[in-house]
Scaffold this motif. Structure first.
Motif, PDB file in Angstrom:
ATOM      1  N   VAL A 132    -116.788 -35.365 -19.112  1.00  0.00           N
ATOM      2  CA  VAL A 132    -115.732 -35.901 -18.357  1.00  0.00           C
ATOM      3  C   VAL A 132    -115.996 -37.372 -17.774  1.00  0.00           C
ATOM      4  N   LEU A 133    -117.223 -37.697 -17.174  1.00  0.00           N
ATOM      5  CA  LEU A 133    -117.676 -38.866 -16.924  1.00  0.00           C
ATOM      6  C   LEU A 133    -117.709 -39.694 -18.013  1.00  0.00           C
ATOM      7  N   GLU A 134    -118.502 -39.213 -18.923  1.00  0.00           N
ATOM      8  CA  GLU A 134    -118.692 -40.072 -20.158  1.00  0.00           C
ATOM      9  C   GLU A 134    -117.136 -40.734 -20.883  1.00  0.00           C
ATOM     10  N   THR A 135    -116.323 -39.946 -20.816  1.00  0.00           N
ATOM     11  CA  THR A 135    -114.873 -40.323 -21.375  1.00  0.00           C
ATOM     12  C   THR A 135    -114.187 -41.370 -20.462  1.00  0.00           C
ATOM     13  N   PHE A 136    -114.458 -41.168 -19.163  1.00  0.00           N
ATOM     14  CA  PHE A 136    -113.861 -42.269 -18.189  1.00  0.00           C
ATOM     15  C   PHE A 136    -114.531 -43.452 -18.450  1.00  0.00           C
ATOM     16  N   VAL A 137    -115.948 -43.595 -18.614  1.00  0.00           N
ATOM     17  CA  VAL A 137    -116.691 -45.022 -19.003  1.00  0.00           C
ATOM     18  C   VAL A 137    -116.235 -45.160 -20.131  1.00  0.00           C
ATOM     19  N   LEU A 138    -116.289 -44.423 -21.306  1.00  0.00           N
ATOM     20  CA  LEU A 138    -115.683 -44.779 -22.420  1.00  0.00           C
ATOM     21  C   LEU A 138    -114.246 -45.529 -22.556  1.00  0.00           C
ATOM     22  N   TYR A 139    -113.467 -44.657 -21.876  1.00  0.00           N
ATOM     23  CA  TYR A 139    -112.140 -45.488 -21.679  1.00  0.00           C
ATOM     24  C   TYR A 139    -112.062 -46.886 -21.183  1.00  0.00           C
ATOM     25  N   LYS A 140    -112.822 -46.917 -20.101  1.00  0.00           N
ATOM     26  CA  LYS A 140    -113.070 -48.245 -19.241  1.00  0.00           C
ATOM     27  C   LYS A 140    -113.709 -49.362 -20.346  1.00  0.00           C
ATOM     28  N   ALA A 141    -114.691 -49.069 -20.950  1.00  0.00           N
ATOM     29  CA  ALA A 141    -115.158 -49.770 -22.052  1.00  0.00           C
ATOM     30  C   ALA A 141    -114.219 -50.296 -23.010  1.00  0.00           C
ATOM     31  N   GLY A 142    -113.328 -49.078 -23.392  1.00  0.00           N
ATOM     32  CA  GLY A 142    -112.523 -49.422 -24.602  1.00  0.00           C
ATOM     33  C   GLY A 142    -111.415 -50.560 -23.882  1.00  0.00           C
ATOM     34  N   LYS A 143    -110.978 -50.136 -22.932  1.00  0.00           N
ATOM     35  CA  LYS A 143    -109.705 -51.231 -22.095  1.00  0.00           C
ATOM     36  C   LYS A 143    -110.573 -52.581 -22.149  1.00  0.00           C
ATOM     37  N   GLU A 144    -111.525 -52.680 -21.572  1.00  0.00           N
ATOM     38  CA  GLU A 144    -112.393 -54.073 -21.745  1.00  0.00           C
ATOM     39  C   GLU A 144    -112.396 -54.841 -23.019  1.00  0.00           C
ATOM     40  N   LEU A 145    -112.641 -53.842 -24.007  1.00  0.00           N
ATOM     41  CA  LEU A 145    -112.884 -54.235 -25.568  1.00  0.00           C
ATOM     42  C   LEU A 145    -111.751 -54.536 -26.124  1.00  0.00           C
ATOM     43  N   LEU A 146    -110.474 -54.014 -25.770  1.00  0.00           N
ATOM     44  CA  LEU A 146    -109.312 -54.513 -26.080  1.00  0.00           C
ATOM     45  C   LEU A 146    -108.817 -55.545 -25.614  1.00  0.00           C
ATOM     46  N   GLN A 147    -109.039 -55.985 -24.260  1.00  0.00           N
ATOM     47  CA  GLN A 147    -108.899 -57.135 -23.561  1.00  0.00           C
ATOM     48  C   GLN A 147    -109.610 -58.444 -24.101  1.00  0.00           C
ATOM     49  N   GLN A 148    -110.598 -58.001 -24.375  1.00  0.00           N
ATOM     50  CA  GLN A 148    -111.554 -59.134 -24.968  1.00  0.00           C
ATOM     51  C   GLN A 148    -111.106 -59.652 -26.554  1.00  0.00           C
ATOM     52  N   ALA A 149    -110.590 -58.584 -27.031  1.00  0.00           N
ATOM     53  CA  ALA A 149    -109.972 -58.773 -28.561  1.00  0.00           C
ATOM     54  C   ALA A 149    -108.408 -59.312 -28.357  1.00  0.00           C
ATOM     55  N   ASP A 150    -107.948 -59.320 -27.287  1.00  0.00           N
ATOM     56  CA  ASP A 150    -106.704 -59.874 -27.071  1.00  0.00           C
ATOM     57  C   ASP A 150    -105.453 -58.649 -27.616  1.00  0.00           C
ATOM     58  N   MET A 151    -105.847 -57.516 -27.620  1.00  0.00           N
ATOM     59  CA  MET A 151    -104.950 -56.460 -28.167  1.00  0.00           C
ATOM     60  C   MET A 151    -104.305 -55.657 -26.979  1.00  0.00           C
ATOM     61  N   PRO A 152    -103.224 -54.731 -27.327  1.00  0.00           N
ATOM     62  CA  PRO A 152    -102.769 -54.036 -26.180  1.00  0.00           C
ATOM     63  C   PRO A 152    -103.731 -53.066 -25.754  1.00  0.00           C
ATOM     64  N   TYR A 153    -103.855 -52.407 -24.528  1.00  0.00           N
ATOM     65  CA  TYR A 153    -104.771 -51.785 -24.050  1.00  0.00           C
ATOM     66  C   TYR A 153    -104.066 -50.734 -23.184  1.00  0.00           C
ATOM     67  N   ASP A 154    -102.800 -50.322 -23.474  1.00  0.00           N
ATOM     68  CA  ASP A 154    -102.196 -49.499 -22.344  1.00  0.00           C
ATOM     69  C   ASP A 154    -102.359 -48.027 -22.996  1.00  0.00           C
ATOM     70  N   GLY A 155    -102.189 -47.051 -22.225  1.00  0.00           N
ATOM     71  CA  GLY A 155    -102.036 -45.415 -22.572  1.00  0.00           C
ATOM     72  C   GLY A 155    -103.312 -45.146 -23.098  1.00  0.00           C
ATOM     73  N   LEU A 156    -103.210 -44.537 -24.381  1.00  0.00           N
ATOM     74  CA  LEU A 156    -104.621 -44.025 -24.895  1.00  0.00           C
ATOM     75  C   LEU A 156    -105.198 -44.989 -26.079  1.00  0.00           C
TER      76      LEU A 156
END
Length: 332
Positions: A132-156
Motif C-alpha cells: 500500500v505504501l509503495e503504491t502511494f509512492v508510485l502514484y506520487k512519482a507517476g504524478k511528478e513524472l507526468l508533470q515533467q512530461a507536460d501530460m495530464p496527471y489526474d485520476g489514475l
C-alpha cells in the motif's frame, strides 16, 4: 549551510518521499523479523534499507546538481545528477544480484512451509502494508513524472500512462518511479508466493517470486545506466530539437537553420541555434528577433538556456529535411 539547504529544496521530491517511506517499511520488516525470526523477512528489511539509502542519495544529488556555475565549473553541475544515478544503479544491481541469488537458493533448497498462522499473518500483513505504501509512492512519482512530461496527471493516469511517458521525465524521477513499480509488484508477488506455499505445499514459489523481482530490478539497472551514461557524456534530445526547429522556422524573418542541437545537462536542456536571416536587417531588428525566439524556446519543458546566433542567408535549404516538418505547428 543555507545554500545547501536551498539547493536540496530543489531536489527530487519523489526521491525524498520514497526514501522516507522505505525507511518506515524497513522498520516494519525489522519488527516482523524480530517476531517471526523469518530469514526472508530479514532480507526484505535489508532490501528496503538499501532502497531508502539509494533514494536519499539520489535526492541529495538531484538537489546539488542545481548549483549555479562557478569559475572552476563554468558549465554548471547539471550532469552531476547523471553521475549520481550511475552510482545509484550500481546499488540496485547489487540488490538485484542478491535477490536472484537468494531466490535460486530457495528454489534449490526450499525452506519448510510456515504452518504457524500467527507468523503467517504477520508476514503477509507487513507485506500488504508495504504494498500500500509503495503504491502511494508510485502514484506520487507517476504524478511528478507526468508533470515533467507536460501530460495530464489526474485520476489514475500517474499509474496507467506514466510508463509511456518515462522518456520525457527527469532522470531521478524516472529511477524512483521504476524502483517503486518493482517494489509494489514485488510485495504483491511475495504475498502470492507465501499463500501458494502455505496452501499447496509448493515452497519453491517464494524463490521463484524472488528471481522474478531480481530480474525486474536488472531491467532498471540496464535502462537507467544506459540513459545516464549517455547523459553524463552529453546527449542530444531529438524530440526537443524538432520542437525548437518548428519555433524558429515559424518566425517570418528566419530563412533557414544552419545548425541546431539541444543538449541534455542533467535535468535541464541547453539549446544552440544558428539561423539564417536576410542581410538587409538592422542590428536592432536582429536583436528583437533573437529575443522573441529565445523567449518562446525558454517556455519549453526543461529548457533553461538558449544560445542563438545568426548567419546571412546563403539561398540553400539546410533545415528541415522535408516540407512536412515546416507544416507542423509547434505547441507553446
Amino acid at each position: 549551510m543555507k545554500d545547501i539547504i536551498a539547493l536540496l529544496k530543489k531536489g527530487s521530491m519523489a526521491s525524498l518521499t520514497a526514501s522516507i517511506v522505505n525507511f518506515f517499511i524497513a522498520g516494519l520488516k525489522g519488527v516482523a523479523f524480530i517476531l517471526t525470526a523469518n530469514v526472508a523477512m530479514f532480507a526484505e528489511m535489508m532490501h528496503s534499507i538499501g532502497d531508502a539509502l539509494n533514494q536519499l542519495f539520489v535526492f541529495i544529488g538531484s538537489g546539488l546538481s542545481k548549483k549555479a556555475p562557478t569559475e572552476r565549473f563554468p558549465f554548471g553541475f547539471g550532469r552531476l545528477v547523471n553521475l549520481v544515478l550511475l552510482f545509484a544503479v550500481i546499488i540496485v544491481g547489487i540488490l538485484a544480484y542478491e535477490t536472484i541469488r537468494e531466490g535460486l537458493h530457495h528454489i534449490l533448497e526450499p525452506l519448510p512451509v510456515e504452518t504457524d498462522t500467527t507468523m503467517l499473518l504477520i508476514n503477509i500483513g507487513v507485506l500488504a502494508i508495504a504494498a500500500v505504501l509503495e503504491t502511494f509512492v508510485l502514484y506520487k512519482a507517476g504524478k511528478e513524472l507526468l508533470q515533467q512530461a507536460d501530460m495530464p496527471y489526474d485520476g489514475l493516469k500517474p499509474i496507467t500512462t506514466s510508463f509511456a511517458n518515462m522518456d520525457r521525465a527527469k532522470p531521478a524521477t524516472k529511477l524512483v518511479f521504476l524502483e517503486d513499480a518493482v517494489a509494489t509488484g514485488g510485495a504483491i508477488f511475495a504475498i502470492i508466493a507465501i499463500l501458494v506455499a502455505r496452501f499447496t505445499g509448493f515452497s519453491q514459489s517464494e524463490g521463484i517470486a524472488s528471481v522474478i523481482i531480481g530480474l525486474a530490478m536488472f531491467y532498471i539497472v540496464y535502462k537507467i545506466f544506459m540513459e545516464n551514461a549517455a547523459g553524463a557524456l552529453g546527449e542530444h534530445d531529438p524530440r526537443m530539437e524538432e520542437r525548437v526547429s518548428q519555433i524558429v522556422l515559424r518566425h517570418d524573418e528566419i530563412k533557414d537553420i544552419r545548425k541546431l542541437f539541444v543538449m541534455k545537462e542533467g535535468d535541464n536542456l541547453h539549446a544552440e541555434v544558428v539561423a539564417e536571416i536576410d542581410p538587409d536587417l538592422t542590428s536592432r531588428e536582429v536583436n528583437r528577433i533573437r529575443d522573441e525566439i529565445e523567449k518562446l524556446i525558454l517556455k519549453q519543458q526543461h529548457v533553461t538556456d538558449v544560445n542563438m546566433e545568426f548567419e546571412l542567408n546563403d539561398g540553400k535549404r539546410t533545415w528541415p529535411k522535408t516540407q512536412d516538418d515546416l507544416d507542423r505547428k509547434p505547441k507553446y
